[in-house]
Design a protein around this motif. Structure first.
Motif, PDB file in Angstrom:
ATOM      1  N   ASP A   1      18.791 -21.665  75.299  1.00 40.80           N
ATOM      2  CA  ASP A   1      18.536 -20.973  74.035  1.00 40.80           C
ATOM      3  C   ASP A   1      18.594 -19.467  74.294  1.00 40.80           C
ATOM      4  O   ASP A   1      18.280 -19.012  75.387  1.00 40.80           O
ATOM      5  N   GLU A   2      18.974 -18.704  73.271  1.00 38.53           N
ATOM      6  CA  GLU A   2      19.152 -17.248  73.427  1.00 38.53           C
ATOM      7  C   GLU A   2      20.024 -16.969  74.657  1.00 38.53           C
ATOM      8  O   GLU A   2      19.673 -16.188  75.544  1.00 38.53           O
ATOM      9  N   ALA A   3      21.189 -17.610  74.659  1.00 39.97           N
ATOM     10  CA  ALA A   3      22.011 -17.657  75.870  1.00 39.97           C
ATOM     11  C   ALA A   3      22.550 -16.294  76.313  1.00 39.97           C
ATOM     12  O   ALA A   3      22.958 -16.134  77.466  1.00 39.97           O
ATOM     13  N   HIS A   4      22.536 -15.316  75.419  1.00 42.88           N
ATOM     14  CA  HIS A   4      22.993 -13.976  75.834  1.00 42.88           C
ATOM     15  C   HIS A   4      22.120 -13.443  76.968  1.00 42.88           C
ATOM     16  O   HIS A   4      22.564 -12.592  77.744  1.00 42.88           O
ATOM     17  N   CYS A   5      20.884 -13.949  77.069  1.00 40.34           N
ATOM     18  CA  CYS A   5      19.984 -13.503  78.135  1.00 40.34           C
ATOM     19  C   CYS A   5      20.573 -13.777  79.521  1.00 40.34           C
ATOM     20  O   CYS A   5      20.279 -13.059  80.477  1.00 40.34           O
ATOM     21  N   VAL A   6      21.382 -14.810  79.627  1.00 46.34           N
ATOM     22  CA  VAL A   6      22.004 -15.118  80.913  1.00 46.34           C
ATOM     23  C   VAL A   6      22.750 -13.894  81.418  1.00 46.34           C
ATOM     24  O   VAL A   6      22.607 -13.476  82.567  1.00 46.34           O
ATOM     25  N   SER A   7      23.527 -13.307  80.511  1.00 45.28           N
ATOM     26  CA  SER A   7      24.341 -12.164  80.904  1.00 45.28           C
ATOM     27  C   SER A   7      23.538 -10.859  80.913  1.00 45.28           C
ATOM     28  O   SER A   7      23.739 -10.003  81.765  1.00 45.28           O
ATOM     29  N   TYR A   8      22.608 -10.732  79.954  1.00 47.04           N
ATOM     30  CA  TYR A   8      21.888  -9.467  79.825  1.00 47.04           C
ATOM     31  C   TYR A   8      20.778  -9.302  80.856  1.00 47.04           C
ATOM     32  O   TYR A   8      20.544  -8.222  81.353  1.00 47.04           O
ATOM     33  N   TRP A   9      20.073 -10.380  81.116  1.00 46.95           N
ATOM     34  CA  TRP A   9      18.927 -10.292  82.015  1.00 46.95           C
ATOM     35  C   TRP A   9      19.228 -10.868  83.391  1.00 46.95           C
ATOM     36  O   TRP A   9      18.655 -10.452  84.393  1.00 46.95           O
ATOM     37  N   GLY A  10      20.112 -11.849  83.412  1.00 43.57           N
ATOM     38  CA  GLY A  10      20.402 -12.545  84.657  1.00 43.57           C
ATOM     39  C   GLY A  10      20.843 -11.622  85.780  1.00 43.57           C
ATOM     40  O   GLY A  10      20.380 -11.728  86.902  1.00 43.57           O
ATOM     41  N   HIS A  11      21.745 -10.700  85.456  1.00 44.99           N
ATOM     42  CA  HIS A  11      22.268  -9.811  86.494  1.00 44.99           C
ATOM     43  C   HIS A  11      21.288  -8.708  86.837  1.00 44.99           C
ATOM     44  O   HIS A  11      21.498  -7.953  87.777  1.00 44.99           O
ATOM     45  N   ASP A  12      20.260  -8.571  86.029  1.00 46.26           N
ATOM     46  CA  ASP A  12      19.422  -7.396  86.136  1.00 46.26           C
ATOM     47  C   ASP A  12      18.044  -7.704  86.720  1.00 46.26           C
ATOM     48  O   ASP A  12      17.771  -7.361  87.864  1.00 46.26           O
ATOM     49  N   PHE A  13      17.218  -8.373  85.975  1.00 43.81           N
ATOM     50  CA  PHE A  13      15.859  -8.579  86.498  1.00 43.81           C
ATOM     51  C   PHE A  13      15.348 -10.006  86.348  1.00 43.81           C
ATOM     52  O   PHE A  13      14.211 -10.293  86.699  1.00 43.81           O
ATOM     53  N   ARG A  14      16.205 -10.915  85.817  1.00 39.35           N
ATOM     54  CA  ARG A  14      15.768 -12.310  85.782  1.00 39.35           C
ATOM     55  C   ARG A  14      16.865 -13.180  86.387  1.00 39.35           C
ATOM     56  O   ARG A  14      17.559 -13.931  85.690  1.00 39.35           O
ATOM     57  N   ALA A  15      16.970 -13.071  87.698  1.00 36.72           N
ATOM     58  CA  ALA A  15      18.080 -13.705  88.406  1.00 36.72           C
ATOM     59  C   ALA A  15      18.086 -15.220  88.260  1.00 36.72           C
ATOM     60  O   ALA A  15      19.118 -15.856  88.447  1.00 36.72           O
ATOM     61  N   ASP A  16      16.932 -15.792  87.918  1.00 36.25           N
ATOM     62  CA  ASP A  16      16.899 -17.244  87.810  1.00 36.25           C
ATOM     63  C   ASP A  16      17.806 -17.753  86.696  1.00 36.25           C
ATOM     64  O   ASP A  16      18.173 -18.922  86.683  1.00 36.25           O
ATOM     65  N   TYR A  17      18.174 -16.853  85.784  1.00 36.62           N
ATOM     66  CA  TYR A  17      19.163 -17.231  84.776  1.00 36.62           C
ATOM     67  C   TYR A  17      20.501 -17.570  85.427  1.00 36.62           C
ATOM     68  O   TYR A  17      21.272 -18.371  84.900  1.00 36.62           O
ATOM     69  N   LEU A  18      20.786 -16.943  86.576  1.00 39.84           N
ATOM     70  CA  LEU A  18      22.057 -17.207  87.247  1.00 39.84           C
ATOM     71  C   LEU A  18      21.982 -18.460  88.110  1.00 39.84           C
ATOM     72  O   LEU A  18      22.979 -18.924  88.638  1.00 39.84           O
ATOM     73  N   ARG A  19      20.770 -18.979  88.257  1.00 35.28           N
ATOM     74  CA  ARG A  19      20.595 -20.171  89.091  1.00 35.28           C
ATOM     75  C   ARG A  19      20.593 -21.452  88.279  1.00 35.28           C
ATOM     76  O   ARG A  19      20.471 -22.540  88.832  1.00 35.28           O
ATOM     77  N   ILE A  20      20.716 -21.313  86.964  1.00 36.86           N
ATOM     78  CA  ILE A  20      20.682 -22.501  86.112  1.00 36.86           C
ATOM     79  C   ILE A  20      21.810 -23.451  86.480  1.00 36.86           C
ATOM     80  O   ILE A  20      21.636 -24.668  86.516  1.00 36.86           O
ATOM     81  N   LYS A  21      22.961 -22.854  86.819  1.00 37.74           N
ATOM     82  CA  LYS A  21      24.113 -23.731  87.091  1.00 37.74           C
ATOM     83  C   LYS A  21      23.867 -24.628  88.300  1.00 37.74           C
ATOM     84  O   LYS A  21      24.344 -25.757  88.333  1.00 37.74           O
ATOM     85  N   ASN A  22      23.103 -24.156  89.277  1.00 36.43           N
ATOM     86  CA  ASN A  22      22.785 -25.000  90.432  1.00 36.43           C
ATOM     87  C   ASN A  22      21.943 -26.198  90.010  1.00 36.43           C
ATOM     88  O   ASN A  22      22.163 -27.325  90.472  1.00 36.43           O
TER      89      ASN A  22
END
Length: 498
Positions: free
Chosen positions: A134-155
């Motif tokens: 949900d609010e999937a833009h956060c993956v790109s907006y926050w994932g690279h910046d200060f909420r890296a766990d957004y980038l770990r969802i794919k694992n």
DNA sequence: CGACGCCAAGTTACCTTGGCGTCGGTGCCGTAAT
């Protein structure tokens, strides 16, 4: 028949535009990227398939308050097999939930919590119906910046044998959409992209020549504008000081302020008061508004440069969900641009600084928690991102003794954060175009940013000849109850001569 | 970059002035060491 299930489970007779196609595509076991404007029933797009499919649906949500809202709402609707797992949950609640996990249909959780081994071990053996971001833009907006766990969802998605995945948001540029699909490793995703245009929101930009005039002009606007409304400022301190100034200058305006530094009870209270109509105006940083459920907001004023176009559209999209005429105004002064640039460029650390940080860290830090904590002390907010990168680059902490290795890593870190910074700078540019454009229609500029062909709409913004005066309250509104009450008070206190 | 707080000096008794340093948005998580 999907309509039948919709009525049976949610009590609605028909779908809103876009919902049925998304739901059907998910039911057919495809990955979906969906962009639906706010207020178009995004949550239904996964709630209905979740209830119609065997297994558990995991919903990843960026905010604790959003999870709690959704769970409560579903329970009110009589859907009980719903739960949330986050740091609010007590240990007892967690244990009970994990033991009974197979009994639930929908589980709301945070990207961080999804990384916990305890939860993962319980999820792997059970059937997962869908994975929803949900609010999937956060993956790109926050994932690279200060909420890296957004980038770990794919694992995690892979560990769970790749259930059909839905990424859903209200606003994302073509670039962000691509990034989200890549970061979540969606397989052959079907995209549903609806227009972000909200024709009942009129667009304005005003620039005053010196900073002090901003408050002056804001007061003029506020004295005439219909409420309720939102005022966005750049910093927490601005929110508080503007609140005090407004209270002084327009005493009858019921206002409050909101930012991320406040205790959560206070934040919840203010949001609640605003929703219930006890406040005319909330002065806030960007912390305010995600998931805000209020349909009659009449204006959204920004007293600073929005830092990117998608966030701006997201924030003004909180106005006029009842389809009544509403205003989006950017009110700035010349020095604001430098301030925006500063914000975008902050956190620039040289390679030498990174080397110093690494040396400092290698003295004591061994486990992840200590590293994050120590980085926080060094005023590096991206502790989790740091760990994520180490993992991504396959760097083992205890091999980091040699100077050359440390230097090499410092270079990589420097480049990574430099790239992020340049991306932020790129995202600021369209905003500058939007604000400074001399003649052409603002809405057209905004829509082109989302790769949309603008449709002519008549008078839609200041560039098309619209003025703020058109939105004033009725003339006799000056004598509405709030003002009469004010006069009575003045008489009582002898401030007005009879 | 610019706002603000702190502190020492200035010229004068508690109050101003200027230099210097610091900090700035967005949120999960957290069950802590002598």
């Amino acid at each position: 028949m999907l309509e039948h299930d919709l009525y049976r489970l949610f009590g609605f007779r028909s779908f809103k535009a876009g919902q049925k196609e998304i739901i059907q595509t998910l039911l057919d076991q495809n990955d979906v990227f969906a962009m639906l404007p706010t207020g178009r029933g995004k949550s239904l797009c996964y709630q209905l398939p979740a209830l119609l499919t065997e297994g558990l649906t995991i919903v990843i949500s960026p905010l604790l308050s959003l999870m709690e809202d959704q769970v409560q709402q579903l329970k009110r609707q009589g859907i009980k097999q719903v739960a949330s797992l986050n740091s609010f949950s007590t240990w007892d609640e967690r244990r009970e939930l994990l033991d009974q996990l197979h009994m639930y249909k929908i589980l709301y959780t945070s990207p961080e919590m999804l990384q916990s081994k305890e939860l993962l071990n319980r999820l792997i053996p059970i059937r997962i119906a869908y994975l929803v971001v949900d609010e999937a833009h956060c993956v790109s907006y926050w994932g690279h910046d200060f909420r890296a766990d957004y980038l770990r969802i794919k694992n995690v998605k892979e560990l769970l044998s790749n259930p059909p995945c839905l990424a859903i948001t209200a606003t994302a540029s073509a670039f962000v959409r691509e990034d989200v699909m890549t970061q979540l490793a969606l397989t052959k995703p079907v995209s549903f992209i609806e227009s972000v245009n909200r024709s009942n929101i009129s667009l304005f930009v005003e620039e005053v020549s010196i900073a002090k005039q901003k408050v002056e002009r804001l007061c003029e606007v506020l004295e005439k504008a219909k409420v309720p409304g939102l005022i966005y400022v750049q910093t927490r301190a601005h929110a508080e000081s503007l609140f005090l100034q407004l209270r002084e200058r327009i005493p009858m305006l019921k206002s409050s302020y909101y930012h991320g530094g406040m205790p959560s009870e206070e934040r919840m209270l203010i949001q609640q008061q605003f929703i219930e109509g006890q406040l005319d105006v909330v002065i806030a940083t960007s912390a305010f508004g995600m998931g805000l459920n209020k349909s009659d907001i009449r204006f959204v004023v920004h007293l600073h440069y929005p830092l990117d176009m998608a966030s701006y559209v997201q924030e003004i999209g909180r106005a006029g969900r009842d389809n009544e005429q509403s205003i989006a105004l950017v009110l700035i002064s010349p020095e604001d641009y430098a301030y925006a640039q500063f914000f975008v460029q902050r956190n620039e650390r040289s390679e030498e600084e990174w080397i110093a940080v690494m040396n400092e860290l290698s003295k004591q830090a061994v486990d992840e928690q200590t590293i994050v904590k120590r980085l926080e002390e060094l005023q590096i907010e991206q502790g989790r991102t740091f760990l994520y990168l180490m993992e991504l680059w396959g760097i083992k902490w205890n091999t980091l003794r040699e100077e050359a290795k440390i230097k090499n890593l410092a270079t990589k870190l420097y480049r990574y954060f430099k790239d992020r910074q340049e991306e932020r700078l790129e995202r600021l540019k369209p905003v500058v175009t939007y604000i400074n454009q001399a003649e052409s229609c603002r809405r057209a500029t905004m829509l082109r940013f989302f790769d949309e062909e603008p449709v002519l709409q008549g008078q839609c913004c200041d560039r098309c000849g619209l003025t703020l005066n058109a939105f004033q309250r009725d003339e006799d509104a000056k004598h509405d109850k709030r003002f009469e009450w004010q006069e009575e008070l003045n008489i009582l206190f002898g401030l007005t001569e009879k």
